[in-house]
Write an enzyme that holds these catalytic residues in place. Structure first.
Site, mmCIF file in Angstrom:
data_model
loop_
_atom_site.group_PDB
_atom_site.id
_atom_site.type_symbol
_atom_site.label_atom_id
_atom_site.label_comp_id
_atom_site.label_asym_id
_atom_site.label_seq_id
_atom_site.Cartn_x
_atom_site.Cartn_y
_atom_site.Cartn_z
ATOM 1 C CG MET A 13 3.245 7.198 0.110
ATOM 2 S SD MET A 13 3.705 7.603 1.817
ATOM 3 C CE MET A 13 3.223 9.337 1.911
ATOM 4 C CB CYS A 94 4.315 0.604 -7.835
ATOM 5 S SG CYS A 94 3.216 -0.375 -6.804
#
Length: 323
Positions: A13, A94
């Site tokens: 993250m 992503c």
């Protein structure tokens, strides 16, 4: 080479899973497989900082790479192996504009042959596993057939481990945050993938909040990757080894976890680091406990101040006790 335990992992993250957070997570779970934040090949090859730095205690540790140039990815994979990383993971999930402009992340799902080339280039120069984290689809390309074509092509290049975020990504019109929440979760599609590709190691990611949910997913899959919940409510990690990995070691209390963090924090401060570089990751430790709000408030109001030291932690804990 001993195979990695993929039962439970913590998602990469951006801006969250840095080396301070990973050290904190490792205190609570010896078994969890940890992932770095996504690091681009450009940062590693051309950047001025050391983008591969980590604490030895973090093992087992995977480096997540962002990129689509096979040669650059191979260079970075080789460097990472030399630095001692246990796995290289390619980001094909992503959805941010910045990532798309660099031609990596989720947009690569539409180019499975390129992903296969990248995997092959990395595998040819390292002995550690090369894995792929991806979505179940992008935009209108969200059929099961689209997903299996991607898996067929990339697995043919030697990738035998996939982490599947069980949502598709909208490349236009949704922010990365919205892409983690708005597209519907489809766990059954990931279960079906495992049934159809039983020889592959498949982990699931997306929306998992409890260890009970992890246990349910593990009835169908090889592993579960947890993201935001492991960050915002980190103490769930304290029982991962016992409940999911068969460990019989005692579960650490929250206070014991904090106690084990203190020497690391002091070392960071002695090296000239700031207290809030670390405390931002540990404010959720007491979530759900009486006084947790007082703890969070004291830390967030004081840890960023110039010269803030370990006493801030002790005082925050005392303010919690006072409640």
């Amino acid at each position: 080479m001993k195979p990695l335990n993929r039962t439970f992992s913590i998602a990469p993250m951006l801006d969250w899973t840095d080396r301070h957070y990973r050290y904190f997570a490792r205190i609570m779970s010896a078994q969890a497989l940890l992932y770095t934040e996504m690091v681009t090949t450009g940062a590693i090859i051309h950047g001025k900082g050391d983008y591969l730095a980590y604490n030895e205690e973090e093992h087992p540790l995977a480096l997540q790479l962002g990129g689509s140039n096979a040669s650059d990815l191979a260079t970075c994979a080789k460097l990472a192996e030399q630095r001692g990383y246990d796995e290289i993971n390619l980001n094909v999930g992503c959805p941010s504009d910045r990532v798309q402009n660099g031609r990596f992340g989720a947009c690569l799902m539409a180019e499975p042959k390129l992903v296969a080339e990248c995997v092959d280039a990395m595998r040819s120069v390292v002995d550690i596993p090369v894995t792929v984290k991806t979505r179940i689809g992008i935009d209108e390309l969200d059929s099961y057939e689209f997903l299996t074509e991607f898996i067929d092509t990339v697995s043919a290049a030697g990738c035998d481990t996939f982490i599947i975020h069980a949502r598709k990504a909208w490349l236009q019109g949704l922010s990365p945050k919205e892409n983690r929440e708005i597209p519907e979760l489809d766990y059954q599609r990931v279960y079906r993938l495992k049934r159809d590709y039983s020889a592959l190691n498949i982990s699931i990611n997306g929306g998992v909040k409890t260890l009970d949910e992890c246990a349910e997913h593990l009835k169908h899959l090889d592993g579960v990757m947890v993201g935001r919940e492991a960050y915002q409510n980190p103490y769930i990690l304290a029982e991962v080894d016992q409940r999911l990995c068969g460990s019989d070691k005692p579960v650490l209390s929250r206070d014991a976890v904090l106690e084990k963090m203190l020497p690391y924090i002091e070392k960071h401060l002695q090296a000239g680091g700031r207290l809030n570089h670390i405390t931002r990751h540990i404010t959720g430790l007491y979530q759900g406990e009486v006084g947790s709000r007082a703890w969070r408030r004291y830390v967030s109001e004081n840890a960023h101040k110039p010269g803030a030291g370990i006493e801030v932690i002790h005082q925050a804990r005392a303010s919690m006790e006072a409640v």
